[in-house]
Scaffold this active site. Sequence first.
Site, PDB file in Angstrom:
ATOM      1  N   GLY A  41       0.823  -1.215   0.000  1.00  0.00           N
ATOM      2  CA  GLY A  41       0.000   0.000   0.000  1.00  0.00           C
ATOM      3  C   GLY A  41       0.850   1.255   0.000  1.00  0.00           C
ATOM      4  O   GLY A  41       0.348   2.345  -0.254  1.00  0.00           O
ATOM      5  N   CYS A  44       0.835   5.943   0.419  1.00  0.00           N
ATOM      6  CA  CYS A  44      -0.571   6.328   0.262  1.00  0.00           C
ATOM      7  C   CYS A  44      -1.473   5.708   1.337  1.00  0.00           C
ATOM      8  O   CYS A  44      -2.161   6.408   2.069  1.00  0.00           O
ATOM      9  CB  CYS A  44      -1.033   5.926  -1.131  1.00  0.00           C
ATOM     10  N   ILE A 184       0.419  18.818   1.176  1.00  0.00           N
ATOM     11  CA  ILE A 184       0.628  18.129   2.449  1.00  0.00           C
ATOM     12  C   ILE A 184       0.674  19.138   3.604  1.00  0.00           C
ATOM     13  O   ILE A 184       0.007  18.971   4.635  1.00  0.00           O
ATOM     14  CB  ILE A 184       1.913  17.259   2.398  1.00  0.00           C
ATOM     15  N   HIS A 444     -30.342  19.256 -10.153  1.00  0.00           N
ATOM     16  CA  HIS A 444     -30.639  20.324  -9.196  1.00  0.00           C
ATOM     17  C   HIS A 444     -31.372  19.749  -7.990  1.00  0.00           C
ATOM     18  O   HIS A 444     -32.246  18.910  -8.173  1.00  0.00           O
ATOM     19  CB  HIS A 444     -31.529  21.380  -9.857  1.00  0.00           C
TER      20      HIS A 444
HETATM   21  C1  LIG Z   1       0.917  13.052   4.165  1.00  0.00           C
HETATM   22  C2  LIG Z   1       0.650  12.668   2.737  1.00  0.00           C
HETATM   23  C3  LIG Z   1      -0.622  12.799   2.217  1.00  0.00           C
HETATM   24  C4  LIG Z   1      -0.874  12.445   0.894  1.00  0.00           C
HETATM   25  N1  LIG Z   1      -2.143  12.584   0.403  1.00  0.00           N
HETATM   26  C5  LIG Z   1      -2.392  12.257  -0.890  1.00  0.00           C
HETATM   27  C6  LIG Z   1      -3.696  12.370  -1.425  1.00  0.00           C
HETATM   28  O1  LIG Z   1      -4.647  12.766  -0.741  1.00  0.00           O
HETATM   29  N2  LIG Z   1      -3.894  12.008  -2.716  1.00  0.00           N
HETATM   30  C7  LIG Z   1      -2.868  11.564  -3.504  1.00  0.00           C
HETATM   31  O2  LIG Z   1      -3.098  11.248  -4.672  1.00  0.00           O
HETATM   32  N3  LIG Z   1      -1.623  11.452  -3.026  1.00  0.00           N
HETATM   33  C8  LIG Z   1      -1.357  11.782  -1.736  1.00  0.00           C
HETATM   34  N4  LIG Z   1      -0.103  11.631  -1.247  1.00  0.00           N
HETATM   35  C9  LIG Z   1       0.960  11.153  -2.163  1.00  0.00           C
HETATM   36  C10 LIG Z   1       0.883   9.647  -2.326  1.00  0.00           C
HETATM   37  O3  LIG Z   1       0.991   9.024  -1.071  1.00  0.00           O
HETATM   38  C11 LIG Z   1       1.977   9.191  -3.255  1.00  0.00           C
HETATM   39  O4  LIG Z   1       1.909   9.917  -4.464  1.00  0.00           O
HETATM   40  C12 LIG Z   1       1.876   7.712  -3.570  1.00  0.00           C
HETATM   41  O5  LIG Z   1       1.972   6.944  -2.402  1.00  0.00           O
HETATM   42  C13 LIG Z   1       2.977   7.307  -4.550  1.00  0.00           C
HETATM   43  O6  LIG Z   1       2.869   5.953  -4.827  1.00  0.00           O
HETATM   44  P1  LIG Z   1       4.143   5.084  -5.260  1.00  0.00           P
HETATM   45  O7  LIG Z   1       3.624   3.725  -5.502  1.00  0.00           O
HETATM   46  O8  LIG Z   1       4.865   5.778  -6.325  1.00  0.00           O
HETATM   47  O9  LIG Z   1       5.115   5.123  -4.000  1.00  0.00           O
HETATM   48  P2  LIG Z   1       4.924   4.735  -2.470  1.00  0.00           P
HETATM   49  O10 LIG Z   1       3.528   4.834  -2.048  1.00  0.00           O
HETATM   50  O11 LIG Z   1       5.930   5.578  -1.758  1.00  0.00           O
HETATM   51  O12 LIG Z   1       5.342   3.213  -2.400  1.00  0.00           O
HETATM   52  C14 LIG Z   1       6.654   2.800  -2.645  1.00  0.00           C
HETATM   53  C15 LIG Z   1       6.899   1.530  -1.895  1.00  0.00           C
HETATM   54  O13 LIG Z   1       8.152   0.993  -2.291  1.00  0.00           O
HETATM   55  C16 LIG Z   1       8.777   0.402  -1.170  1.00  0.00           C
HETATM   56  N5  LIG Z   1      10.213   0.339  -1.456  1.00  0.00           N
HETATM   57  C17 LIG Z   1      11.071   1.369  -1.628  1.00  0.00           C
HETATM   58  N6  LIG Z   1      12.299   0.918  -1.957  1.00  0.00           N
HETATM   59  C18 LIG Z   1      12.211  -0.431  -1.980  1.00  0.00           C
HETATM   60  C19 LIG Z   1      13.139  -1.462  -2.260  1.00  0.00           C
HETATM   61  N7  LIG Z   1      14.403  -1.185  -2.604  1.00  0.00           N
HETATM   62  N8  LIG Z   1      12.723  -2.748  -2.163  1.00  0.00           N
HETATM   63  C20 LIG Z   1      11.448  -3.047  -1.828  1.00  0.00           C
HETATM   64  N9  LIG Z   1      10.525  -2.103  -1.560  1.00  0.00           N
HETATM   65  C21 LIG Z   1      10.898  -0.810  -1.650  1.00  0.00           C
HETATM   66  C22 LIG Z   1       8.408   1.334  -0.029  1.00  0.00           C
HETATM   67  O14 LIG Z   1       8.484   0.655   1.208  1.00  0.00           O
HETATM   68  C23 LIG Z   1       6.982   1.730  -0.384  1.00  0.00           C
HETATM   69  O15 LIG Z   1       6.025   0.911   0.238  1.00  0.00           O
HETATM   70  C24 LIG Z   1       0.172  11.959   0.079  1.00  0.00           C
HETATM   71  C25 LIG Z   1       1.458  11.807   0.612  1.00  0.00           C
HETATM   72  C26 LIG Z   1       1.692  12.148   1.920  1.00  0.00           C
HETATM   73  C27 LIG Z   1       3.084  11.981   2.468  1.00  0.00           C
END
Ligand SMILES: Cc1cc2nc3c(=O)[nH]c(=O)nc-3n(C[C@H](O)[C@H](O)[C@H](O)COP(=O)(O)OP(=O)(O)OC[C@H]3O[C@@H](n4cnc5c(N)ncnc54)[C@H](O)[C@@H]3O)c2cc1C
Length: 465
Positions: A41, A44, A184, A444
């Site tokens: 997850g 996010c 954020i 509406h």
């Molecule tokens: C406080 C906050 C609020 C947010 N609110 C929103 C919102 O309302 N709406 C929205 O669209 N976005 C929001 N975001 C942004 C959103 O969380 C991210 O854009 C999204 O999670 C990106 O997804 P991702 O899959 O690219 O990366 P991530 O969600 O960061 O997932 C990457 C995963 O890779 C894993 N990983 C990293 N390196 C390795 C490795 N070498 N080997 C194995 N696993 C690894 C990590 O543990 C992580 O679980 C928010 C972010 C924050 C911090």
Amino acid sequence: MPEAESHDLIIIGGGPGGYVAAIRAAQLGLKTALIEREHLGGICLNWGCIPTKTLLRSSEINHLLHHLGEFGFAADNIRYDLEKVVKRSRAVARQMQSGVGFLLKKNKVTVYDGQARLAAKQTITITGKTNKTLTAPHIILATGARARQLAGLETDGKLIWSYREAMVPPAMPKSLLVVGSGAIGIEFASFFQNMGAQVTVVEVLDRILPVEDAEISAFVRKALEKQGMRILTGAKLGAIGKGADNVTVTLEAAGKAETITVDRIISAVGIVGNTEDLGLEGTGVVVEKTHVQIDGFCRTGAPGVYAIGDLAGPPWLAHKASHEGVLCVESIAGLPGLHPIDWTNIPGCTYCRPQVASVGLTEARARERGHDIKVGRFPFIGNGKAVAMGEPEGMVKVVFDAPTGALLGAHMAGAEVTEMIQGYVIARTLESTEAELIHAVFPHPTVSETMHEAVLAAYGRTIHF
Ligand SMILES: Cc1cc2nc3c(=O)[nH]c(=O)nc-3n(C[C@H](O)[C@H](O)[C@H](O)COP(=O)(O)OP(=O)(O)OC[C@H]3O[C@@H](n4cnc5c(N)ncnc54)[C@H](O)[C@@H]3O)c2cc1C
């Protein structure tokens, strides 16, 4: 050494980019492995979108409870239990996270717990909880991003919080400084303000929510200031002195310096991509300012290696990560008729009070690109449903290309606009013009009628204002 296990596709990272890509790949018949080092997850579900929206729901309720009189109710002794508020947020995050595990299992994706890195061409090693070598002709990097640390404002988990600590406050700070006014920063500022803290926001740029249309930024700033929030733009942070249970900060804005003491600071100054220790060196994968460079189908400079989501640059949003994941996998699977991703059509939402939502070009950006534009605006005060809901504070602004009538951008502030923006996203995806939007019938009474009226206003036809 045991033989490497072979797959069609390996995905590193189980956030909304990685896990959605994995499910789509499995649907397309690809033998898929996903490696996650911390929590399925990603940010996010665990430390981003979902837990913050849960907290913000509590702060909205707190706000409403303190305005019961407007709706004809009375109640005494309204209070909240912060521990329970935080507990609910963590429980919702856990519930959604376990759902991801279930979906991956259901789709027969092989999930490994551990840290992955590129070891050689088409080869990944996993260390930590799992020790294994995997091979695949296609590898998707979906490792996400983490909070950027500002020199002098390094988060310490006690007095200076990153988003992680800010999401699980042990006690409600009486006063709070939020550094950075992107989505954020402003969401946390709104949460703590609505829960009773005295919040100051500092932003180095000249306006808050700097990626939004300037008029929306100004509108939201006014609304937040009316709620009692202090906002300093064009502001610089000076010396920071930590006390036992508070922090003293020197701020400089509009040529004036001042020193304030606050209980806690939240640093929300952007994010950096998780590019370290991935074995990218010498592979042809290009990293610029901590983000992997990709093309419209998420291909990197190394054949067979792709990058999606936060790792691959802005906008740093979960739905952008998921969309890239699906497109990337469909292109790997050779599906016909795919279009490269259009990053200008990714909506952005900020769940402060009032909410903010937008898609496409701001007025300034449309002008910069040389468009001859028509702009329409409509205020919530002219909408019966908004007023009935007790939410008259809001506005919708639309930007059209004058010669063609193409909808270039839509920008909204007000109650539930994060639910409504999707209407304009569909309009842009279908390349709708003002003609279709004007002829569409809006129900509406709904707040969505403001979206219709803003379009009508752009063409001098607004009815209710
Ligand atoms: C406080 C906050 C609020 C947010 N609110 C929103 C919102 O309302 N709406 C929205 O669209 N976005 C929001 N975001 C942004 C959103 O969380 C991210 O854009 C999204 O999670 C990106 O997804 P991702 O899959 O690219 O990366 P991530 O969600 O960061 O997932 C990457 C995963 O890779 C894993 N990983 C990293 N390196 C390795 C490795 N070498 N080997 C194995 N696993 C690894 C990590 O543990 C992580 O679980 C928010 C972010 C924050 C911090």
